[in-house]
Design a protein around this motif. Structure first.
Motif, PDB file in Angstrom:
ATOM      1  N   ARG A 217       0.686  -1.264  -0.055  1.00  0.00           N
ATOM      2  CA  ARG A 217       0.030   0.053  -0.099  1.00  0.00           C
ATOM      3  C   ARG A 217       0.703   1.037  -0.001  1.00  0.00           C
ATOM      4  N   ASP A 218       1.789   1.138   0.915  1.00  0.00           N
ATOM      5  CA  ASP A 218       2.697   2.504   1.088  1.00  0.00           C
ATOM      6  C   ASP A 218       3.483   2.891  -0.015  1.00  0.00           C
ATOM      7  N   SER A 219       3.867   1.784  -0.855  1.00  0.00           N
ATOM      8  CA  SER A 219       4.537   1.920  -2.259  1.00  0.00           C
ATOM      9  C   SER A 219       3.939   2.225  -3.475  1.00  0.00           C
ATOM     10  N   LEU A 220       2.682   2.487  -3.400  1.00  0.00           N
ATOM     11  CA  LEU A 220       1.752   2.626  -4.301  1.00  0.00           C
ATOM     12  C   LEU A 220       2.148   3.592  -5.496  1.00  0.00           C
ATOM     13  N   MET A 221       2.640   4.956  -5.170  1.00  0.00           N
ATOM     14  CA  MET A 221       3.129   5.902  -5.980  1.00  0.00           C
ATOM     15  C   MET A 221       4.162   5.380  -6.873  1.00  0.00           C
ATOM     16  N   GLU A 222       5.103   4.788  -6.197  1.00  0.00           N
ATOM     17  CA  GLU A 222       6.388   4.444  -6.457  1.00  0.00           C
ATOM     18  C   GLU A 222       6.089   3.278  -7.708  1.00  0.00           C
ATOM     19  N   ARG A 223       5.167   2.335  -7.377  1.00  0.00           N
ATOM     20  CA  ARG A 223       4.958   1.249  -8.220  1.00  0.00           C
ATOM     21  C   ARG A 223       4.008   1.874  -9.387  1.00  0.00           C
ATOM     22  N   ARG A 224       3.083   2.782  -9.260  1.00  0.00           N
ATOM     23  CA  ARG A 224       2.685   3.389 -10.421  1.00  0.00           C
ATOM     24  C   ARG A 224       3.501   3.896 -11.482  1.00  0.00           C
ATOM     25  N   ALA A 225       4.502   4.666 -10.806  1.00  0.00           N
ATOM     26  CA  ALA A 225       5.453   5.403 -11.488  1.00  0.00           C
ATOM     27  C   ALA A 225       6.354   4.493 -12.456  1.00  0.00           C
ATOM     28  N   ALA A 226       6.391   3.241 -11.802  1.00  0.00           N
ATOM     29  CA  ALA A 226       7.312   2.490 -12.405  1.00  0.00           C
ATOM     30  C   ALA A 226       6.863   1.500 -13.327  1.00  0.00           C
ATOM     31  N   VAL A 227       5.481   1.218 -13.251  1.00  0.00           N
ATOM     32  CA  VAL A 227       4.883  -0.018 -13.822  1.00  0.00           C
ATOM     33  C   VAL A 227       3.837   0.662 -14.884  1.00  0.00           C
ATOM     34  N   LEU A 228       3.121   1.560 -14.451  1.00  0.00           N
ATOM     35  CA  LEU A 228       1.799   1.958 -15.386  1.00  0.00           C
ATOM     36  C   LEU A 228       2.234   2.903 -16.501  1.00  0.00           C
ATOM     37  N   PRO A 229       1.684   2.726 -17.584  1.00  0.00           N
ATOM     38  CA  PRO A 229       1.871   3.793 -18.628  1.00  0.00           C
ATOM     39  C   PRO A 229       1.309   5.300 -18.179  1.00  0.00           C
ATOM     40  N   GLU A 230       1.555   6.247 -19.046  1.00  0.00           N
ATOM     41  CA  GLU A 230       1.107   7.545 -18.800  1.00  0.00           C
ATOM     42  C   GLU A 230      -0.448   7.559 -18.607  1.00  0.00           C
ATOM     43  N   ASN A 231      -1.134   6.810 -19.468  1.00  0.00           N
ATOM     44  CA  ASN A 231      -2.342   6.943 -19.311  1.00  0.00           C
ATOM     45  C   ASN A 231      -3.181   5.572 -19.104  1.00  0.00           C
ATOM     46  N   PRO A 232      -2.954   4.907 -17.696  1.00  0.00           N
ATOM     47  CA  PRO A 232      -3.448   3.505 -17.547  1.00  0.00           C
ATOM     48  C   PRO A 232      -4.734   3.466 -17.777  1.00  0.00           C
ATOM     49  N   THR A 233      -4.882   2.314 -18.260  1.00  0.00           N
ATOM     50  CA  THR A 233      -6.239   2.120 -18.405  1.00  0.00           C
ATOM     51  C   THR A 233      -6.787   1.106 -16.894  1.00  0.00           C
ATOM     52  N   LEU A 234      -8.192   0.784 -16.799  1.00  0.00           N
ATOM     53  CA  LEU A 234      -8.413   0.173 -15.586  1.00  0.00           C
ATOM     54  C   LEU A 234      -7.631  -1.418 -15.607  1.00  0.00           C
ATOM     55  N   GLU A 235      -7.339  -2.006 -16.606  1.00  0.00           N
ATOM     56  CA  GLU A 235      -7.100  -3.221 -16.670  1.00  0.00           C
ATOM     57  C   GLU A 235      -5.570  -3.236 -16.326  1.00  0.00           C
ATOM     58  N   ASP A 236      -4.699  -1.874 -16.487  1.00  0.00           N
ATOM     59  CA  ASP A 236      -3.500  -1.836 -16.028  1.00  0.00           C
ATOM     60  C   ASP A 236      -3.093  -1.537 -14.716  1.00  0.00           C
ATOM     61  N   VAL A 237      -4.430  -1.111 -13.978  1.00  0.00           N
ATOM     62  CA  VAL A 237      -4.211  -0.849 -12.600  1.00  0.00           C
ATOM     63  C   VAL A 237      -4.623  -2.177 -11.848  1.00  0.00           C
ATOM     64  N   VAL A 238      -5.693  -2.907 -12.399  1.00  0.00           N
ATOM     65  CA  VAL A 238      -5.817  -4.231 -11.537  1.00  0.00           C
ATOM     66  C   VAL A 238      -4.623  -5.214 -12.016  1.00  0.00           C
ATOM     67  N   GLU A 239      -3.888  -5.277 -13.158  1.00  0.00           N
ATOM     68  CA  GLU A 239      -2.910  -6.045 -13.223  1.00  0.00           C
ATOM     69  C   GLU A 239      -1.688  -5.603 -12.207  1.00  0.00           C
ATOM     70  N   MET A 240      -1.416  -4.394 -11.928  1.00  0.00           N
ATOM     71  CA  MET A 240      -0.310  -3.980 -11.312  1.00  0.00           C
ATOM     72  C   MET A 240      -0.739  -4.452  -9.829  1.00  0.00           C
ATOM     73  N   ASN A 241      -2.155  -4.366  -9.293  1.00  0.00           N
ATOM     74  CA  ASN A 241      -2.443  -5.004  -8.130  1.00  0.00           C
ATOM     75  C   ASN A 241      -2.180  -6.372  -7.798  1.00  0.00           C
ATOM     76  N   ARG A 242      -2.584  -7.209  -8.749  1.00  0.00           N
ATOM     77  CA  ARG A 242      -2.259  -8.374  -8.679  1.00  0.00           C
ATOM     78  C   ARG A 242      -0.895  -8.869  -9.048  1.00  0.00           C
ATOM     79  N   ALA A 243      -0.216  -8.210  -9.937  1.00  0.00           N
ATOM     80  CA  ALA A 243       1.382  -8.660  -9.775  1.00  0.00           C
ATOM     81  C   ALA A 243       1.929  -8.384  -8.524  1.00  0.00           C
ATOM     82  N   ALA A 244       1.790  -7.527  -7.702  1.00  0.00           N
ATOM     83  CA  ALA A 244       2.217  -7.233  -6.522  1.00  0.00           C
ATOM     84  C   ALA A 244       2.262  -8.350  -5.512  1.00  0.00           C
ATOM     85  N   HIS A 245       1.497  -9.310  -5.768  1.00  0.00           N
ATOM     86  CA  HIS A 245       1.372 -10.539  -4.861  1.00  0.00           C
ATOM     87  C   HIS A 245       1.710 -11.900  -5.601  1.00  0.00           C
ATOM     88  N   ARG A 246       2.330 -11.819  -6.583  1.00  0.00           N
ATOM     89  CA  ARG A 246       2.768 -13.039  -7.284  1.00  0.00           C
ATOM     90  C   ARG A 246       4.265 -13.283  -6.903  1.00  0.00           C
TER      91      ARG A 246
END
Length: 246
Positions: A217-246
């Motif tokens: 949770r506390d690394s959210l902004m760092e993960r968004r900057a590192a993982v998501l494209p400039e204009n992320p889709t809903l699917e991009d955000v969900v995948e980021m959340n799922r990937a954090a637990h793989r």
């Protein structure tokens, strides 16, 4: 049912629109005034009302307000009957959406803290799905792949009512146990904003780890900057959340 939604942001607006569309008598209020309610929120018959009028004669009240501010409503709720179901949708993001709260940082469960501020029991629901998921991915009961939403609380009848309302908004409700266990659906556990089905959700809740999930949770902004494209889709955000637990 006669329902009040307090908070006209993305979550509150979604819920007022969907619940009124499901046939409920819905009023929505916001501390910023009725002008804060977007016109599309009212398209299915929901009505914008003053905050002080919103809790009168209601069977259920949904709190779609920032985490930690429920104490400001304690006076408003003093006259609300005990049988009125109160549902909390808020999430704690210290340093991002709210200032750090010592009691929660020291282990108090989010919605237990909200209940203490409010002076009455609450049910935890709708917090573990993104606003855009709630807006766009609700489908009729029985639809294959329907997304599930965990619902936690200490009293069976209020929880049953909350679960029925979750179903009315287009998602499979899952009984996630007592309110003390609702940390399992808080940010950023495996069940949080990962769009799981009813078959998948129990294992994700069971896999929650309070220390690890808080760090994610506390690394959210760092993960968004590192993982998501400039204009992320809903699917991009969900995948980021799922990937954090793989």
């Amino acid at each position: 049912m006669k329902i009040a939604v307090i908070g006209a942001g993305a979550i509150g607006g979604n819920l007022a629109h969907k619940l009124s569309g499901a046939g409920h008598d819905v009023e929505i209020a916001d501390a910023r005034g009725s002008e804060a309610v977007l016109a599309e929120v009212l398209e299915n018959g929901a009505r914008a009302v003053a905050l002080e009028d919103s809790v009168k004669d209601k069977e259920a009240i949904v709190l779609a307000i920032p985490f930690g501010v429920a104490g400001q409503l304690a006076g408003l709720f003093a006259s609300v009957p005990a049988e009125t179901v109160v549902i909390d949708t808020a999430n704690y993001y210290p340093g991002l959406l709210t200032d750090p709260i010592e009691a929660v940082d020291n282990g108090m469960v989010e919605s237990q803290y909200t209940a203490e501020l409010l002076g009455r029991p609450v049910i935890k629901a709708w917090n573990a799905a993104l606003a855009e998921t709630q807006r766009t991915k609700g489908v009729p009961a029985g639809t294959p792949g329907r997304i599930a939403i965990p619902v936690a609380g200490d009293f069976e009848e209020p929880k049953r009512i909350a679960m029925r309302l979750v179903d009315d908004t287009g998602f499979d409700p899952y009984d996630a146990g007592a309110l003390a266990e609702s940390w399992r659906q808080q940010p950023n556990g495996p069940a949080y904003c990962t769009e799981l089905t009813l078959d998948e959700l129990p294992a994700a809740l069971a896999a929650a780890d309070r220390v690890k999930d808080a760090a994610i949770r506390d690394s959210l902004m760092e993960r968004r900057a590192a993982v998501l494209p400039e204009n992320p889709t809903l699917e991009d955000v969900v995948e980021m959340n799922r990937a954090a637990h793989r």
